[in-house]
Every structure is written in structure tokens, then in C-alpha cells.
Design a protein around this motif. Structure first.
Motif, PDB file in Angstrom:
ATOM      1  N   LEU A 483     -14.590   6.765  29.322  1.00  0.00           N
ATOM      2  CA  LEU A 483     -14.039   7.173  28.033  1.00  0.00           C
ATOM      3  C   LEU A 483     -12.909   6.236  27.617  1.00  0.00           C
ATOM      4  O   LEU A 483     -12.815   5.825  26.463  1.00  0.00           O
ATOM      5  N   ALA A 488     -17.429   7.647  23.879  1.00  0.00           N
ATOM      6  CA  ALA A 488     -17.223   9.091  23.739  1.00  0.00           C
ATOM      7  C   ALA A 488     -18.549   9.754  23.454  1.00  0.00           C
ATOM      8  O   ALA A 488     -19.442   9.134  22.866  1.00  0.00           O
ATOM      9  N   ALA A 574     -14.803  14.183  19.885  1.00  0.00           N
ATOM     10  CA  ALA A 574     -15.260  12.857  20.308  1.00  0.00           C
ATOM     11  C   ALA A 574     -14.647  11.757  19.438  1.00  0.00           C
ATOM     12  O   ALA A 574     -14.242  10.712  19.937  1.00  0.00           O
ATOM     13  N   THR A 577     -11.057  10.684  20.272  1.00  0.00           N
ATOM     14  CA  THR A 577     -10.803   9.794  21.405  1.00  0.00           C
ATOM     15  C   THR A 577     -10.672   8.328  20.961  1.00  0.00           C
ATOM     16  O   THR A 577     -10.473   7.473  21.793  1.00  0.00           O
TER      17      THR A 577
END
Lengths: 672, 309
Positions: A483, A488, A574, A577
Motif C-alpha cells: 500500500l 490500494a 482506497a 490512501t
């Protein structure tokens, strides 16, 4: 009923702003607590309060491990014992090695004294209480890491039993290693704390104030940690370990951190407790003590800072005040009615029975405890609930910036194979996602699509091949490192953190992009404060992309949201991130046609900002609308690749989807 | 005694203890196999079993170590004592499942396990408050028959324990592997939802697992009393933790594994007094527990519990 009564009590104060009301309550509480020993001059009662405070600090420590991080520790008293014996041994006359010049510098620092009781000169340890408090915290934290490290890979219930094992080993060692601890007889002559030459002695009042200061300090630390990047990472682990790792939380580091900080609280309390009692025996730290602390946490509310303090105070005072009085009343009543049994009842003896009943009753009827950790968000009004289908992609995109594709390939999967026992889930699959492109993976159920995502994000191990992301190998990295590299994902069956709010979920997505450590989070210096404010603003911007679908619901618990909204939160998490590539696993599953269209256009608008996307999708119209390239998997093998329209007419694809005989009959229908 | 005799003697003692731990471990394994739940109340169901056995034997007029029976009366008394104890603990286990655990079984997180800790505490303290904390003399109605094998002594007590454990474990194996309900139990352990869809009454299967497991723990409690000639409210905790270690060692959810694991733990305890100081035996056993869980969580013979994630 309790709530109703509290509401009725609070009505006259309803005009005061909540923040101000909280502040006034805290000030009043502090004044009452500080004045108590002066107003109520009863040494026994003050002593009970001081004990209650040491249990409150223990409960606060266990709450970090169990309540925040969700790691069930049944041997927590072991760390209490370590702190207690650390101070006990270093201030008593139990361990007295022979004097040598080695001890000279320690004597100069006042840590040891030279003693002579006839025979050779001996060393007498004289560690100051005030120095012992922080150092015991460090020593206990060290043991927390030591005990925690081997157990971290274990599932929750195994972790419980291993900590129970450790929790038993420590008192057994204390009992058997009697040259250090004086065994079951207990340490003698532990020194009382001294302050500017004045000894605390056996009077309860100074201990009361030290205990109160410790409770205040640890409440402060707990709250600061809870409302920080650290606390969010712990709660993410508690709610869903796999999702937490996929969102960038380093599981090992944050579990150990919870163990260490929880142990540190217990170590400090051990010093305080032993200094107050001036002895230590192995029985003070066995399984019943660990259970009692757990009862306090469960009773007050797991994860609730004020709850566990209240739980500890209520149960401790129940034991030392209320049960004694109640016993006397029952005995007196027994005298009155002439019942020998009632005359002899001793409720103080049955405190453990009461603990057991509290555990069962709380688990069956009120799992969130006296003061629940999560407050209920007020219901939405009609206007806030009404959301219209939004066309034309995301709004407010200008606030989240653009991606600048560098050209070349973002993701290169080469020959990746995954086997589960005898089953080959992926067989030498190749795949390329150009930087800034959208690639879709399709295939029948069980064809290996989700396994492909899992191997890219490090959730399953591969049996060969390579996965390069902007040139760097991803295979072998932990999910959180992948990540951090900018990959993501969302999950096919939605893996949000169910008992956290929309905002918390999205902010956990930012974990890897924030830097505040535990110390910075507690001190909350201007830099950390700015970082938190920025993180919140960024989360709100991303939530705002979905119009009024999510924005009115930021403080709602995600498990109460509709299916489509939970999908949206997962996508928002997501995006939060700050990925370089977004892996979407069936993002429109379970959505109606209008919602599907809305989301497809939103994904398209992300692509237009330059974000690279890899997509698993069953709905062919979505695939056609978005993807530049389509990969078809069947039984773990890539059977076709190409433009969406070409793939739809591919022989092998039709066979895989419809079967060989059906293909002839339905050849014309497949483009639906 | 020569070293060989000593080893033989500890082997005899160890197998007897092991039989007891195995009976107790089976209860953990049966419940864990189906519910993935560590049942802490099992610790003290065992303890309650030893008290029920004590009361039953008392009711036959057997007090202390003075009354000795032989032949048919002995067999009859023991049979009744085992039956009463096993039915009593079995019903206790079913009651705990039916009225308490069933309500929290489906809650995610540690709620069910914390409930069993609470139940365990309640059982312990009810016994503690009604009988006191001191150790109780347990009747020993067996005649002092023994065989000398070299320097080692094999008493009637040990032989009897072996026979009883063998019969009970054989019965359990037959039940699990050969009967219709046993098949339903194995199916439920693999996948409760699929089992339910195949027409298996999962609730009944779970209740059966609690009954059988608790009944075996009760038998273990009686054997504990016969072996040590005492019982007390506090015996459940250490014996339970050792038996849990046995279950983990054999691979939790694995029925034959629990039997072998119990045997190993029994042998460690018996030889522990010889090789290492008795005071450290539990440190060794709990260290084994930690090491097995960390390095080989599937145990020596593999987990049979499903992998629900």
C-alpha cells in the motif's frame, strides 16, 4: 431507563454548549476528587479510593490492549507483577550482592548504598519511587514486546490462551525464585516513597494524590492516543486485521505498540501498588487479578476510556464499601428474623461470584458496557437522506488534485502462479497495466480474479512469477508495504471496519501517508495538530466526491449504512490512501442499474484525472464503458486479452462463459 | 529403585494422569471443533464433576479412606458414581450452552469467550462459597491390590483408570465415526451453514457436543478424585489449562490428537517431579503450550477444525 433519568437530570443544563458542559463537568470532578481527603478524613476510605485508582490505571492499560487493539490478554497481571517486583526488589533488603567498585558510580547516583551487617560489605538498592515509575514503565513495556512478539501471528482466541500461559508463568517464577522474591512469604521492607526527604509512610492521603495524578495522566494519554493515527490503526486491527494491513497498517508494529503501552501502564501501577502496600506476594498477580481487570474493562465498556475508569472505580468501591455495608444490613436482618444463614452471609467473600455474574450479564445484555465507546450519531432528516442519482462523474474533483502518468507500465505481472494445496488458482498469468490506463479482468466465478488481486496486494503468497510496480518488485512485500508503494484496493465482499464511523474508515486509509508516532500523538504539538487537521480535511474532500451520499453520514457507524453506501465508503477509503493504482474488485456488485451507471461514470472521472485503475467486473456494459484493455481468466489461466469488443466475440471466452454447446445456440446473445 | 524401575513407575503414573487429561481435552476439542470457541467453563465443569462424584460416593456411605469394597458392590458403586457424575456434568454443560452461550454464539469478537470465563468464575465461586476453599478427602473404595513389576508398582487404581478411560474414549470414537449423530457432528464442524442446509439440526449437534464433552470432563473429575484422593474448588484451573495444552498439542478439533496430547501431558507431569522440580512443572507445560501455538498451531497431528475466516 438510565438514559431517560440522565436526560431528565441534564435538562436544566441543555442551554450550555456541549464542549463547555464537558469542561465544567471535568473541573467539578477534579475539585471533588482533590478535596475528598480533606473533607472526608477517614484513612480507610481514602485508602479504598487509592486502591480504586490503581485498578483504574490497570483498566486503562488493559483497555489499550483489549479495547483499542482488540487483543484479548488474559495474563495482563504479569506486567503488573513485573513492575511491582522491579520496584520491590530494588528498594528492599531482599537482594544484596557483595560490594565492589562496580557499584561506586551507582552509589554516587543514589541508586545503591553500601551496607555492613557484619561480614563483607553489601549492596543495598535504594531506587527512588519517582525514578522507578517511568523506568518500570519501560521495563514492563520491554516485557510486553518480549511476550507479545511470538504471539502476534496467532488468532484472537489462541492469543488469549498464550497470554494466560504467560500470566501463569510469571507468578510461578516469582514463587519459585525465592532468593529474589522471598517466594510465597512475600517481599519485606519495601520502601515507602519519599518526597524532599519526607516519607509517605503508611498514611493513605499522599498515595491518594499520587494515584489520582496517575489516573489523570493515563486518561489523558489514552484519549490522545485514541483520537490519533495510532488509535485509528489499533481500532482498524480490532475490526478487521486483513483490511487494516491492506490499508497500510503495519500489524506487527502496532500490535506490539499496544502490548508495550498497555504493559507500561501496568508496570507503573505495580510500582505504585507495592510502594503503597510495602510488600509483594505472587498471589497478588495471578489469573484472578487478570480476570478482575478484564471484568472492570468489560463492565465499563471495552474501548471506552471513561467507561473503564468508572468500571474500575465502581467495582473496587463496591468491594470495599458497599458490600461491607450490605453484609452488615443483611446480617442485622438475619438477627431480626432469626435466620442463621442470613446472619452469616458475607458478600465481600462472594465478590468473585459477582464478577462472574457481571461478565455473563454484560456479555448477554449490554456488550458495549456502562459507557459505550461509540456514541450514536443522531438520525438524518429527510433532506439529508434524499440522494439523487448523480450523472457525469464525481463533483469537487478539483480539490483532490491530478495524477501525472509518467508513461510506460505501472503494473507488470509476469508468470504469477498461486496454488492452494492441489488447486492451481492462478497459472502463469501475465498482465500489464499501462500508467494512467484502465484494465479490466473478467472471467467466470472461481476463475482466479480475486486471487490475482490478493497476490498483487500481498494477502496470499505466490508460487512463482514476478509482480513489478513502476519497476519495483512487489512479491515478498507485506500488504502494508505494498500500500505504501501506492497500490490500494477494495474487496469483493466489502471489508470496512464495521464499528467505526464513515470518517474514521476513510481516515484509516490515510494511515500510511501520515507520520505521527505515539509520542507526537500524546503531545499533539502544532506539527501533529496540523497533520491531523489536514488528514481530516482530505478525508472530507474525498467523502464529498460522492455528493450528499456520504457527507451527511460522516459520523455514522458504517455497519448501519446501505450496501451501496458501504461500497462507496470503501472506494473513498482506497482513494484516501493517495494511490498510484486503484484495484477495484467488483465495485458495482449489488447496485441497481442507475447506481451502477453513476459509479461507472465516477470511476471514469478518476481515470480522466490520470489515476491508473485495475478493475474486476462482471457487468460487461461497465467494462465496455471503462476499460481500454480486457483480460479474461478461466480456471486460473489467461484465455484471452484485447479490446472489450474483441474479447466479447472471442471463441474461448464464449466457451468459458456459456459452455461449448450453449455457445452455438446463444452466439448472438453474448453481447448483452 | 533402579532407573529402569523409576522410568516404568513414572510411565504407569503418567498414563493414568494422561487418561484424565485426555478425557478433559476431548471436551475442549469437541466444542472448539464446532464453534471455534475456547470454553473456559470446561475448567470448572471438571471441578464440579469431582464434587458430584464425591457426593455420590458419600451417599453410598463411603467416607474418607476407611471403607473398602470388592467385587460386585465395588463395580456397582463405581458404575453408579460414573453415571451420576457424567449425567450431572453433561446436563450442566448443556444448560450453559442452551441458556447462555447460544445467545452470544454468533457475536463477532471475544463475547462468547468472555461469557465462558464468567460462567467458569460463577461455578468456581458457587462451589467455593458452599464448601469452602480447603481440600476435601476423596473416598478410596478400591482394595489395596497391586502388582510388582520389577521395582515398580501397578495398583488396581491405575488398571481401573485405564479401563474406564479406554472404554469412554472407545465409545466416543465409535459415536463420532460410526453413528448418525456423530456424522452430523463432523459435518457441522466442517461447515455449520452447509450442514444446516443439508437438514442437520445444528443446535442439537452443538448441544450434543456440550453434553458429551462435559460428561467426559465429569468422568475426568471422578478419576482425579480416585487418583489423588482429594478434591478442592481450585483443582479446575490448573488441570483445565494442562488439558487445554493437551488439546492444542494434539491439534485442536482433532479427537485422536486430544487423546495422544493428554497422554503426553500426563507423562510430562509424572516425569516432571523426577527430572525437574515439581514447582517448575507448570512452567514447562505452559511453555509447551506457548511454543506449540507459536510454531505449530495445527498441533502434532493437524487441526481438524475448519478454517473459518
Amino acid at each position: 431507563m438510565v438514559t431517560a433519568a440522565l436526560n431528565a437530570l441534564g435538562r436544566p443544563f441543555a442551554g450550555i454548549a456541549p464542549e463547555r458542559r464537558k469542561f465544567i463537568t471535568l473541573v467539578l470532578l477534579t475539585v471533588v476528587m482533590l478535596a475528598f481527603p480533606i473533607v472526608h478524613d477517614n484513612d480507610g476510605d481514602i485508602d479504598s479510593m487509592a486502591n480504586a485508582m490503581s485498578y483504574a490505571t490497570l483498566a486503562l492499560g488493559l483497555n489499550i490492549v483489549v479495547g483499542f487493539a482488540g487483543l484479548l490478554d488474559l495474563g495482563y497481571a504479569a506486567f503488573f507483577a513485573i513492575g511491582a517486583y522491579y520496584y520491590g526488589i530494588l528498594t528492599s533488603f531482599q537482594v544484596m550482592p557483595e560490594w565492589s567498585s562496580f557499584w561506586q558510580p551507582f552509589a554516587a547516583l543514589g541508586l545503591v548504598e553500601k551496607m555492613n551487617q557484619g561480614g563483607p560489605d553489601l549492596v543495598h538498592f535504594t531506587l527512588s519511587f519517582w525514578l522507578a515509575l517511568p523506568t518500570a514503565a519501560l521495563v514492563a513495556a520491554f516485557f510486553g514486546v518480549l511476550f507479545g512478539a511470538p504471539t502476534l501471528r496467532l488468532r484472537g482466541d489462541y492469543l488469549a490462551i498464550v497470554t494466560l500461559g504467560f500470566g501463569e508463568i510469571v507468578p510461578i517464577v516469582a514463587r519459585n525464585k525465592s532468593d529474589w522474591t522471598n517466594g510465597a512469604a512475600g517481599l519485606n521492607g519495601v520502601q515507602a516513597p519519599r518526597l524532599f526527604g519526607w516519607s509517605f509512610g503508611v498514611d493513605a492521603t499522599p498515595y491518594y494524590y499520587v494515584g489520582f495524578a496517575m489516573v489523570v495522566l493515563l486518561i489523558f494519554i489514552s484519549i490522545r492516543l485514541r483520537d490519533s493515527r495510532i488509535g485509528r490503526a489499533w481500532m482498524a486491527i480490532r475490526e478487521d486485521e486483513t483490511a487494516a494491513a491492506a490499508m497500510g497498517v503495519n500489524l506487527v508494529r502496532f500490535k506490539l505498540l499496544a502490548f508495550a503501552i498497555g504493559a507500561a501502564f501496568a508496570g507503573m501501577t505495580g510500582v505504585f501498588f507495592v510502594a503503597k502496600l510495602q510488600t509483594a506476594t505472587p498471589e497478588m498477580f495471578g489469573f484472578p487479578v487478570s480476570t478482575m481487570i478484564l471484568v472492570m474493562v468489560v463492565f465499563g465498556g471495552m474501548g471506552s476510556v471513561w467507561g473503564v475508569v468508572l468500571g474500575a472505580a465502581v467495582l473496587q468501591l463496591l468491594q470495599s464499601w458497599f458490600l461491607k455495608d450490605l453484609t452488615q444490613w443483611i446480617n442485622a436482618f438475619g438477627d431480626l428474623v432469626g435466620s442463621a444463614w442470613l446472619r452469616q452471609v458475607d458478600l465481600v467473600q462472594s465478590i468473585e461470584l459477582i464478577f462472574g455474574i457481571i461478565l455473563v450479564v454484560m456479555m448477554l445484555f449490554r456488550r458495549e458496557g456502562l459507557i459505550p465507546a461509540m456514541a450514536k450519531a443522531p438520525p438524518l432528516n429527510m433532506a439529508a437522506q434524499t440522494a439523487n442519482v448523480q450523472r457525469g462523474g464525481f463533483t469537487g474533483l478539483e480539490r483532490i488534485g491530478r495524477w501525472q502518468p509518467a508513461g510506460g507500465n505501472a503494473l507488470e505481472v509476469k508468470g504469477v502462479t498461486v496454488k492452494f494445496g492441489g488447486l492451481v488458482a492462478l497459472n502463469a498469468v501475465d498482465l500489464v497495466v499501462p500508467d494512467g490506463g484502465v484494465v479490466a479482468v473478467i472471467g467466470p466465478n472461481g476463475s482466479g480474479k480475486s486471487t490475482l488481486f490478493n497476490v498483487i496486494t500481498g494477502l496470499v503468497h505466490s508460487d512463482g512469477g514476478s509482480i513489478r510496480f513502476h519497476g519495483a518488485e512487489l512479491l515478498g512485500l507485506a500488504p502494508h508495504e505494498i500500500l505504501e508503494a501506492g497500490v490500494a484496493r477494495t474487496f469483493q465482499n466489502i471489508r470496512l471496519f464495521p464499528n467505526l464511523t464513515v470518517l474514521q474508515n476513510v481516515m484509516i486509509g490515510e494511515h500510511a501517508r501520515l507520520h505521527a508516532g505515539p509520542v507526537a500523538s500524546v503531545l499533539r504539538l502544532p506539527g501533529t495538530r496540523r497533520e491531523e487537521a489536514g488528514a481530516r480535511a482530505w478525508a472530507l474532500d474525498i467523502i464529498g466526491l460522492f455528493g450528499n451520499r456520504l457527507t451527511p453520514r460522516i459520523d455514522q457507524i458504517v455497519s448501519g449504512l446501505s450496501y451501496a453506501n458501504r461500497r462507496r465508503v470503501e472506494i473513498a477509503r482506497a482513494i484516501a490512501t493517495r494511490p498510484k493504482i486503484l484495484l477495484l474488485d467488483e465495485p458495482t456488485a449489488g447496485m441497481n442499474p442507475a447506481e451502477t451507471l453513476e459509479l461507472a461514470e465516477q470511476i471514469k472521472s478518476l481515470h480522466e484525472l490520470g489515476l491508473t485503475i485495475l478493475l474486476i467486473e462482471h457487468k460487461l456494459d461497465v467494462v465496455t464503458r471503462l476499460a481500454q484493455n480486457v483480460i479474461v481468466l478461466d480456471h486460473g489461466e489467461k484465455i484471452a486479452e484485447g479490446l472489450p469488443d474483441d474479447v466479447r466475440r472471442d471463441e474461448a471466452v464464449l466457451t468459458a462463459y456459456l459452455g461449448r454447446t450453449a455457445q452455438a445456440a446463444h452466439a448472438g446473445v453474448a453481447n448483452g | 529403585m533402579t532407573t529402569a524401575d523409576l522410568i516404568l513407575q513414572q510411565l504407569i503414573n503418567g498414563v493414568s494422569l494422561g487418561a484424565m487429561y485426555a478425557l478433559l481435552a476431548l471436551g475442549f476439542t469437541l466444542v472448539y471443533g464446532i464453534l471455534e470457541l475456547i470454553n473456559f467453563s470446561h475448567f470448572n465443569i471438571f471441578m464440579v464433576g469431582s464434587f458430584v462424584a464425591l457426593m455420590t460416593l458419600d451417599a453410598f456411605g463411603l467416607k474418607g479412606q476407611t471403607v473398602v469394597l470388592t467385587g460386585l458392590p465395588l463395580a456397582g458403586v463405581l458404575l453408579v458414581a460414573f453415571l451420576v457424575t457424567m449425567v450431572a456434568t453433561g446436563v450442566l454443560g448443556v444448560g450453559i450452552e442452551r441458556f447462555l452461550l447460544r445467545r452470544v454464539r454468533h457475536v463477532k469478537g471475544p463475547a462468547a469467550m468472555i461469557t465462558t470465563i464468567g460462567v467458569s468464575y460463577i461455578l468456581l465461586n458457587v462451589v467455593l462459597l458452599t464448601t469452602g476453599a480447603d481440600a476435601k478427602n476423596f473416598p478410596n473404595p478400591l482394595p489395596a491390590v497391586h502388582y510388582d513389576i520389577g521395582g515398580a508398582v501397578l495398583r488396581l487404581r491405575e488398571i481401573l483408570i485405564w479401563i474406564i478411560a479406554f472404554v469412554l474414549m472407545g465409545g466416543l470414537s465409535y459415536f463420532v465415526n460410526r453413528t448418525r449423530l456423530g456424522k452430523a457432528m463432523r459435518a457441522t464442524a466442517q461447515d455449520p451453514d452447509a450442514a444446516r442446509m443439508m437438514g442437520i439440526e445444528v443446535d442439537r449437534v452443538i448441544m450434543t457436543a456440550f453434553f458429551v464433552g462435559s460428561a467426559l470432563a465429569g468422568a475426568g473429575g471422578l478419576i482425579f478424585g480416585l487418583y489423588y484422593n482429594f478434591t478442592s474448588a481450585s483443582v479446575g484451573f490448573v488441570a483445565g489449562l494442562r488439558a487445554f495444552t493437551a488439546a492444542v498439542l494434539g491439534g485442536i478439533g482433532n479427537v485422536p490428537g486430544a487423546m495422544v496430547g493428554g497422554l503426553i501431558i500426563g507423562l510430562i507431569e509424572a516425569s516432571g517431579g523426577q527430572l525437574i522440580a515439581t514447582a517448575w512443572t507448570d512452567v514447562v507445560i505452559f511453555s509447551i503450550l506457548v511454543l506449540v501455538l507459536v510454531f505449530r498451531p495445527s498441533g502434532l497431528f493437524g487441526r481438524m477444525a475448519p478454517n473459518k475466516s
